[in-house]
Design a protein around this motif. Structure first.
Motif: not given
Length: 200
Positions: A121-126
């Motif tokens: 989720k952090d990767d997608v957010h970034m």
């Protein structure tokens, strides 16, 4: 790209003023344990220019590496480290956001993800955050050495699907052992960063 000279020139913390550089910049973002320092060392054919730590979340600064007096490789703080406090996480986020929005020399952003797993989720957010700030990042899938060759296509397809990457977005598998992907990464830097086209 023949590396004749590479040095850590500037280190910026949460309260530091970002440098007003005259050379163009390529920034590298990724989770704290994705192998960003190893990649930067591999790109510059150095063993220990970027410090590789056994403890995730160690990079808490923005580090500017000047290469051949022509271009900066900018190492952004690793995100997504679970054991960091919310205050520390917020500080890293503000540093990255401030850099993306205010650096006048930033030409291209590379987002690193771990090829072994679906992007988090952090990767997608970034990824979405980078796009919202006007950039279309190239994606580097690290830790290629950790999976079988027969699995590469399947994992790359998963990365592209989870991040919802446009078809034209470069997705480059990277091997720390063989340096596979190095020439492709430098080719993008030379085209979009050093030639002044930019990817905005």
């Amino acid at each position: 790209m023949v590396i004749k000279k590479a040095e850590l020139e500037t280190v910026c913390g949460v309260t530091s003023i970002l440098p007003d550089n005259s050379c163009p910049e390529a920034a590298f973002a990724g989770r704290s344990n994705v192998g960003k320092s190893t990649l930067i060392n591999g790109l510059m054919n150095r063993r220990a220019l970027a410090r590789v730590s056994s403890k995730p979340g160690k990079t808490q600064t923005i580090n500017y590496y000047k290469v051949n007096d022509q271009v900066y490789i900018v190492d952004l703080p690793g995100y997504g480290y679970a054991n960091a406090s919310e205050k520390v996480k917020a500080g890293w986020g503000k540093m990255i956001e401030r850099y993306l929005r205010t650096s006048r020399q930033l030409r291209m952003v590379f987002l690193l993800v771990d090829i072994r797993h679906d992007p988090t989720k952090d990767d997608v957010h970034m990824y979405r955050w980078i796009v919202e700030n006007g950039f279309y990042p190239a994606v580097i899938a690290t830790k290629l050495d950790k999976i079988k060759k027969s699995q590469v296509s399947k994992h790359l397809k998963a990365v592209r699907q989870v991040l919802d990457l446009p078809e034209e977005t470069p997705l480059i598998p990277w091997s720390a052992e063989t340096k596979e992907g190095r020439d492709q990464i430098w080719a993008l830097i030379e085209q979009y960063v050093m030639d002044g086209e930019g990817q905005q």
